[in-house]
Design an enzyme around this catalytic site. Structure first.
Site, PDB file in Angstrom:
ATOM      1  N   GLY A 186       0.897  -1.081  -0.192  1.00  0.00           N
ATOM      2  CA  GLY A 186      -0.012  -0.010   0.030  1.00  0.00           C
ATOM      3  C   GLY A 186       0.828   1.221  -0.025  1.00  0.00           C
ATOM      4  CB  THR A 193       2.671   1.118   5.990  1.00  0.00           C
ATOM      5  OG1 THR A 193       1.440   0.788   6.405  1.00  0.00           O
ATOM      6  CG2 THR A 193       3.586   0.656   7.362  1.00  0.00           C
ATOM      7  CG  ASP A 207       0.946  -2.515  10.066  1.00  0.00           C
ATOM      8  OD1 ASP A 207       2.301  -1.807   9.572  1.00  0.00           O
ATOM      9  OD2 ASP A 207       0.291  -3.398   9.403  1.00  0.00           O
ATOM     10  NE  ARG A 264      -2.704  -4.484   5.863  1.00  0.00           N
ATOM     11  CZ  ARG A 264      -2.860  -4.818   4.542  1.00  0.00           C
ATOM     12  NH1 ARG A 264      -3.375  -6.097   4.723  1.00  0.00           N
ATOM     13  NH2 ARG A 264      -2.459  -4.248   3.662  1.00  0.00           N
ATOM     14  NE  ARG A 279      -2.861   2.996   0.431  1.00  0.00           N
ATOM     15  CZ  ARG A 279      -3.341   1.790   0.100  1.00  0.00           C
ATOM     16  NH1 ARG A 279      -3.842   0.903   0.740  1.00  0.00           N
ATOM     17  NH2 ARG A 279      -3.069   1.718  -1.387  1.00  0.00           N
TER      18      ARG A 279
HETATM   19  O1  F6P Z   1      -1.640  -1.131   4.701  1.00  0.00           O
HETATM   20  C1  F6P Z   1      -2.127   0.187   4.212  1.00  0.00           C
HETATM   21  C2  F6P Z   1      -3.683  -0.097   3.948  1.00  0.00           C
HETATM   22  O2  F6P Z   1      -4.003   1.012   3.567  1.00  0.00           O
HETATM   23  C3  F6P Z   1      -4.505  -0.662   5.151  1.00  0.00           C
HETATM   24  O3  F6P Z   1      -4.953   0.242   6.184  1.00  0.00           O
HETATM   25  C4  F6P Z   1      -5.752  -1.210   4.498  1.00  0.00           C
HETATM   26  O4  F6P Z   1      -6.332  -2.158   5.313  1.00  0.00           O
HETATM   27  C5  F6P Z   1      -5.053  -1.741   3.037  1.00  0.00           C
HETATM   28  O5  F6P Z   1      -3.869  -1.186   2.924  1.00  0.00           O
HETATM   29  C6  F6P Z   1      -5.985  -1.636   1.865  1.00  0.00           C
HETATM   30  O6  F6P Z   1      -5.449  -2.235   0.662  1.00  0.00           O
HETATM   31  P1  F6P Z   1      -5.713  -1.856  -0.919  1.00  0.00           P
HETATM   32  O7  F6P Z   1      -4.884  -0.633  -0.890  1.00  0.00           O
HETATM   33  O8  F6P Z   1      -4.840  -3.299  -1.276  1.00  0.00           O
HETATM   34  O9  F6P Z   1      -7.088  -2.148  -0.569  1.00  0.00           O
END
Ligand code: F6P
Length: 358
Positions: free
Chosen positions: A14, A128, A132, A174, A261
Site C-alpha cells: 500500500g 505504511t 504496524d 488493517r 492514503r
Molecule cells: O496497509 C495500508 C492499507 O491502507 C491498510 O490500512 C488497508 O487495510 C489496506 O492497505 C488496503 O489495501 P488495498 O489498497 O489493497 O485495498
C-alpha cells in the site's frame, strides 16, 4: 566500505504519503556519493519485469511534497515464488544493480531479506500509514493519514452538530488500532473500537444515551477497519445500526477508506522519510544490509530484518515453533521489551482516548 555503482529503489504494498520523500532523499544522497540510482517501476513486479528508469537530481525535483508514489506500487504474489525471485535477481545482475532500498511494510521487508540472501544486499524503509511495524515507533505515512482522517471527522462534526446526529466513522489501519486511537483523541470521539482491545458495546451505547439526555448534540464514534463481526463482516456498520436502534439518536455511517492514503505528506512524514533514507544509503555504503530503518525513542536506528519480522510475530502472539531458535537470549529479551513497549503504548493511548470521551 562496499563499492556500489548503482542502487535500485522500489516502493511496494500500500502506498503511503512520504514515500516520494524517501525516493528523493535516496537519489540525492546516493548521487552525492557518486552512486547511480535506478527506480524500479511498480514494486517487486517491476523488478521481475525489468521495468526500470534511471533517476537523476532532476527526476526527483519537487516530489518531496507529493502524495502517492511516483515509482508506483503493487502487491506481487509472483515475487513470493522461487522463480519470481530468481527473475528479480537476474534483473539486478543484468542492470548492474548492486543493492536495493525497498520501501513498504512487512511484506516488503520479507522481499528485501530474500533479495539479500540471493546476493543483492537490501535495506527496508517502513512506509505504511498503519504504523504496524512493531520494530519501529513510527512508520512513514502515519502522521499524514491521521491528519486527513481528523480533517474528515471535523467536517462530519460540523454537520452532526447542526443536525444533532451521531456519525460512526470506520478508519483504516488493517489489524492495528493506532490510526483509530489518534483520530478518536484528536476529534473528541465518544467511543473508539480497535482490534487489540475488546469493545464494550453495551457500555458505549449506554454512554451515548446518557450524553444525549445531557444535551450533547453531535457525537463521533471511531471504529477501526480491523474490528469484525463473528461472521467476518465489518463491525462498524453493525454498530451504527445498533446505536440508531437502541438510542434513538439519528446515526450516519462513513468509511474513510483510501482517501486517507493520499494527499501531500506532512512535515513529520517528509522529514522522517528523508532522515531514514539518508541513513539507509550511508549504511549500504558501509556494507550493512538486511536491516530495516526504525525510529526508536527519537533516534533513527537499523534493526535486522529477521529480528523485526519475528518481533512482529511475538507482538501479535503468532510465534511459530522454532521462531526464536536463531536468536540469542539478549535478542529475545530485546524483542520482549519492544513488544511490551508497543502493548503499553497502545493501552496508554486507549486510556487517553476513553478518559476524554464525553
Ligand atoms: O496497509 C495500508 C492499507 O491502507 C491498510 O490500512 C488497508 O487495510 C489496506 O492497505 C488496503 O489495501 P488495498 O489498497 O489493497 O485495498
Amino acid at each position: 566500505m562496499a563499492v556500489f555503482r548503482k542502487i535500485g529503489i522500489l516502493t511496494s504494498g500500500g502506498d503511503a504519503p512520504g514515500m516520494n520523500a524517501c525516493v528523493k532523499a535516496v537519489v540525492n544522497k546516493a548521487l552525492s556519493m557518486g552512486i547511480e540510482v535506478v527506480g524500479i517501476i511498480g514494486g517487486y513486479a517491476g523488478l521481475i519485469k525489468g521495468e526500470l528508469m534511471p533517476l537523476t537530481h532532476n527526476s526527483v525535483n519537487n516530489i518531496v511534497g507529493m502524495g502517492g508514489t511516483f515509482l508506483y506500487s503493487s502487491r506481487c504474489p509472483e515475487f513470493m515464488t522461487e522463480e519470481g525471485m530468481q527473475t528479480a535477481v537476474e534483473t539486478c545482475k543484468k542492470n548492474q544493480i548492486d543493492a536495493l532500498v525497498c520501501i513498504g511494510g512487512d511484506g516488503t521487508f520479507r522481499g528485501a531479506t530474500d533479495m539479500t540472501f540471493h546476493g543483492i544486499p537490501s535495506i527496508g524503509l517502513p512506509g505504511t500509514i498503519d504504523n504496524d511495524v512493531t520494530a519501529t515507533d513510527y512508520t512513514i505515512g502515519l502522521d499524514t493519514s491521521i491528519n486527513t482522517t481528523v480533517q474528515i471527522i471535523d467536517n462530519l462534526r460540523d454537520t452532526c452538530e447542526s443536525h444533532a446526529r451521531l456519525n460512526v466513522v470506520e478508519v483504516m489501519g488493517r489489524g492495528c488500532g493506532q490510526i483509530a486511537l489518534y483520530a478518536a483523541i484528536a476529534s473528541g470521539a465518544v467511543a473508539v473500537a480497535i482490534p487489540e482491545v475488546p469493545f464494550d458495546e453495551a457500555a458505549a451505547i449506554e454512554k451515548i444515551r446518557k450524553l444525549r439526555n445531557n444535551g450533547k448534540r453531535s457525537m463521533i464514534v471511531v471504529v477501526s477497519e480491523g474490528v469484525f463481526n463473528p461472521d467476518g463482516t465489518p463491525y462498524s456498520e453493525t454498530l451504527a445500526k445498533k446505536i440508531a436502534k437502541e438510542t434513538g439518536v439519528e446515526t450516519k455511517f462513513m468509511r474513510t477508506a483510501h482517501v486517507v492514503r493520499g494527499g501531500k505528506p506532512t512535515m513529520r512524514d517528509r522529514t522522517t522519510a528523508t532522515q531514514m533514507a539518508v541513513k539507509a544509503v550511508e549504511l549500504l555504503v558501509e556494507g550493512k544490509s538486511n536491516v530495516v530503518m526504525c525510529e526508536l525513542d527519537g533516534e533513527i536506528v537499523a534493526l535486522d530484518i529477521a529480528f523485526a519480522l519475528i518481533l512482529d510475530r511475538m507482538y501479535k502472539n503468532k510465534l511459530k515453533p522454532g521462531d526464536l531458535d536463531k536468536f540469542t537470549p539478549e535478542q529475545i529479551e530485546e524483542m520482549k521489551t519492544l513488544s511490551a513497549k508497543r502493548t503499553a503504548e497502545l493501552q496508554r493511548l486507549y486510556k487517553v482516548a476513553t478518559d476524554v470521551s464525553f
